[in-house]
Design an enzyme around this catalytic site. Structure first.
Site, PDB file in Angstrom:
ATOM      1  N   LYS A  79       0.848  -1.194   0.000  1.00  0.00           N
ATOM      2  CA  LYS A  79       0.000   0.000   0.000  1.00  0.00           C
ATOM      3  C   LYS A  79       0.886   1.247   0.000  1.00  0.00           C
ATOM      4  O   LYS A  79       1.884   1.297   0.732  1.00  0.00           O
ATOM      5  CB  LYS A  79      -0.891  -0.027   1.245  1.00  0.00           C
ATOM      6  CG  LYS A  79      -1.917   1.084   1.331  1.00  0.00           C
ATOM      7  CD  LYS A  79      -2.776   0.907   2.595  1.00  0.00           C
ATOM      8  CE  LYS A  79      -3.886   1.925   2.713  1.00  0.00           C
ATOM      9  NZ  LYS A  79      -4.697   1.724   3.927  1.00  0.00           N
ATOM     10  N   SER A 154      -9.592   1.478   2.919  1.00  0.00           N
ATOM     11  CA  SER A 154      -8.777   2.270   2.036  1.00  0.00           C
ATOM     12  C   SER A 154      -7.695   1.479   1.313  1.00  0.00           C
ATOM     13  O   SER A 154      -7.091   1.985   0.369  1.00  0.00           O
ATOM     14  CB  SER A 154      -8.102   3.391   2.840  1.00  0.00           C
ATOM     15  OG  SER A 154      -7.257   2.845   3.834  1.00  0.00           O
ATOM     16  N   SER A 178      -9.558  -0.951   7.142  1.00  0.00           N
ATOM     17  CA  SER A 178      -9.032  -0.838   5.780  1.00  0.00           C
ATOM     18  C   SER A 178      -8.271  -2.039   5.241  1.00  0.00           C
ATOM     19  O   SER A 178      -7.933  -2.056   4.063  1.00  0.00           O
ATOM     20  CB  SER A 178      -8.144   0.387   5.662  1.00  0.00           C
ATOM     21  OG  SER A 178      -8.950   1.517   5.563  1.00  0.00           O
TER      22      SER A 178
HETATM   23  N1  GLN Z   1     -13.055   3.839   6.526  1.00  0.00           N
HETATM   24  C1  GLN Z   1     -12.391   4.234   7.711  1.00  0.00           C
HETATM   25  C2  GLN Z   1     -11.979   5.687   7.619  1.00  0.00           C
HETATM   26  O1  GLN Z   1     -12.231   6.268   6.639  1.00  0.00           O
HETATM   27  C3  GLN Z   1     -11.204   3.351   7.983  1.00  0.00           C
HETATM   28  C4  GLN Z   1     -10.029   3.646   7.153  1.00  0.00           C
HETATM   29  C5  GLN Z   1      -8.814   2.858   7.522  1.00  0.00           C
HETATM   30  O2  GLN Z   1      -8.899   1.821   8.175  1.00  0.00           O
HETATM   31  N2  GLN Z   1      -7.669   3.365   7.133  1.00  0.00           N
HETATM   32  O3  GLN Z   1     -11.448   6.250   8.491  1.00  0.00           O
END
Ligand code: GLN
Length: 487
Positions: A79, A154, A178
């Site tokens: 990532k 994400s 994520s």
């Molecule tokens: N969807 C969650 C957020 O927007 C989690 C994102 C993540 O785990 N990086 O904060």
């Protein structure tokens, strides 16, 4: 015709390399052919590391595989929020569009030391804020199983690259789901380790008290192998725990679930699940029972506050973490007529709308006069949720829950409605508030959409081996998803 190499699991590929049947270059070739074939459809990668990968593989071809190196010659994507020395690391943001880190993150050092070959830096929501990878500043990633749909987020680029056969595993980060959610929506396995199990050194910070790096791969065994490489104490991360690392790979040898008690927190299984999600996940629970597990319902009474608590706390932490992007030290700089003008112009141009929304929300929650009402209250609620989890796990070995209330939704269908998107995280955030480990694995295809439905297993702190064992036993008995037809 033998199956193409990209269809091997990581473990199979590793065994073939160890047995001298294939060379690292052949695996790297297979992955880049797959990238050439699929990337135009799914857009999983921000930066390809083809030259470097081919060079490392060629260097390794002439050497005898080192049995002490668990990922010898294995292509892995990462990532783009994890720093890679000499390779652009954007965090999905214009702010870091041209940032080339001068050092490797701890986990990257570990990957390289284990013989892994980095193929690509994968697409993501900007600074890991989002649940669909549509908030990347560069482009949107599509779900390899249906390219009109989101891959989740994400870490959507990581999940998509694994499912499309562009690599054998990927590293993602999980602040509020994520890793688990894109794994669930694309149909692969993902592990969110206990907070402190994997070093965050070199991961661009979002919510520092939540962020954890973890693996995504096609099988539980493959994830276990990668986790065993990246887990462990790092004095470079003050929140890294100096605790012995369990043998995650050996943990996958479990076949039945005799003697295991699994809790079903009623809050995860009530209203809001799509009928197909509920059906597939309930069938997975039946499978657990057939394998010998005892299943019992229990309650996490404060869980319904998890979205509110998480979005206050994570945004508060994001607002302070992102203060460093002022155009002076990292990344882009837009000139202004004075220092303040330059700060504001840089931040206005460098951050996308979702990141700005989080910074505003977080700054507000931390401002004097509102701190007690929002930040402090949310921190107290976090404690109550953590206690709920700890209490529930005193009575069982692990908890089961669906990953996402629905299967992958259409690209563009929710991007204008941030609250609707936040609500999609209802099933993942609690675990991050509690700091506990979780694994997400495919439970089957939804009968209505034909898309993957994910199941989560939550464990006790630092008992990654426990949930990996349960996951491996379940995986062997659950329906297989097969290859994505869309590619
Ligand atoms: N969807 C969650 C957020 O927007 C989690 C994102 C993540 O785990 N990086 O904060």
């Amino acid at each position: 015709m033998p199956d193409p190499l990209y269809l091997l699991t990581l473990t199979e590929a590793r065994d073939r390399i160890a047995g001298g049947k294939i060379l690292p270059s052949e695996l790297v070739d297979a992955c880049f052919s797959r990238i050439a074939r699929t990337e135009k459809k799914i857009h999983a990668c921000i930066t390809l590391c083809e030259q470097e990968a081919r060079k490392s593989a060629a260097d390794m071809d002439g050497k005898t595989p080192d049995p002490g190196k668990a990922l010898w010659g294995i292509p892995v994507s990462v990532k783009d929020v994890i720093c890679t020395k000499g390779i652009r690391t954007t965090a999905g943001s214009r702010m870091l569009e041209n940032f080339i880190p001068p050092y490797d993150a701890f986990v990257i050092k570990r990957l390289k030391d284990a013989g892994a070959i980095i193929t690509a830096k994968t697409n993501m929501d900007e600074f890991a804020m989002g649940s669909s990878t549509e908030f990347s500043a560069f482009f949107k990633t599509a779900n390899p199983r249906d390219t009109t749909r989101v891959p989740g987020g994400s870490s959507g680029g990581s999940a998509a690259s694994v499912v499309a056969g562009q690599c054998f595993a990927s590293l993602g980060t999980d602040t509020g789901g994520s890793i688990r959610q894109p794994a669930g929506l694309c149909g692969c396995v993902g592990i969110k380790p206990t907070y402190g199990r994997v070093s965050r050194y070199g991961a661009v910070a979002y919510g520092s008290s939540f962020d954890q790096i973890g693996p995504l791969a096609r099988t539980v065994k493959d994830c276990a192998l990668v986790l065993s490489v990246i887990a462990g104490y790092d004095p470079g991360d003050a929140t890294s725990c100096d605790m012995p690392v369990q043998d995650y790979f050996a943990a996958t040898d479990r076949s039945g679930l005799e003697g295991i008690t699994l809790g079903l927190p009623v809050e995860y299984w009530r209203e809001g699940l799509s009928p197909e999600t509920e059906k597939v996940c309930r069938a997975a629970v039946d499978t657990a029972v057939k394998l010998g597990a005892v299943v019992k319902e229990l309650s996490l009474p404060h869980l319904s506050y998890s979205i509110a608590a998480y979005y206050i706390l994570a945004s508060a932490e994001a607002s302070t973490n992102l203060a460093r992007f002022d155009g002076m030290r990292y990344g882009m700089r837009t000139g202004g007529k004075d220092l303040l003008g330059s700060y504001t112009a840089t931040r206005a141009a460098g951050f996308g709308p979702e990141v700005k929304r989080r910074i505003l929300l977080g700054t507000y929650a931390l401002s004097s006069g509102y701190y007690d009402a929002y930040y402090d209250k949310a921190a107290r609620v976090r404690r109550l949720i953590a206690e709920d989890f700890a209490g529930a796990l005193e009575h069982c070995d692990a908890l089961l829950a669906p990953v996402s209330p629905v299967t992958a939704w259409k690209l563009g269908s929710m991007v204008e409605d941030p609250l609707a998107l936040y609500k999609m995280d209802i099933l993942t955030l609690g675990l991050n508030l509690a700091g506990l480990p979780g694994i997400s694995l495919p439970a089957g295809l939804g009968p209505d959409s034909g898309l993957p439905v994910g199941l989560q297993i939550f464990g006790k702190a630092f008992d990654e081996a426990g949930i990996i064992g349960i996951g491996a036993a379940l995986e062997a008995a659950l329906p297989k998803l097969g290859e994505p037809e869309a590619l």
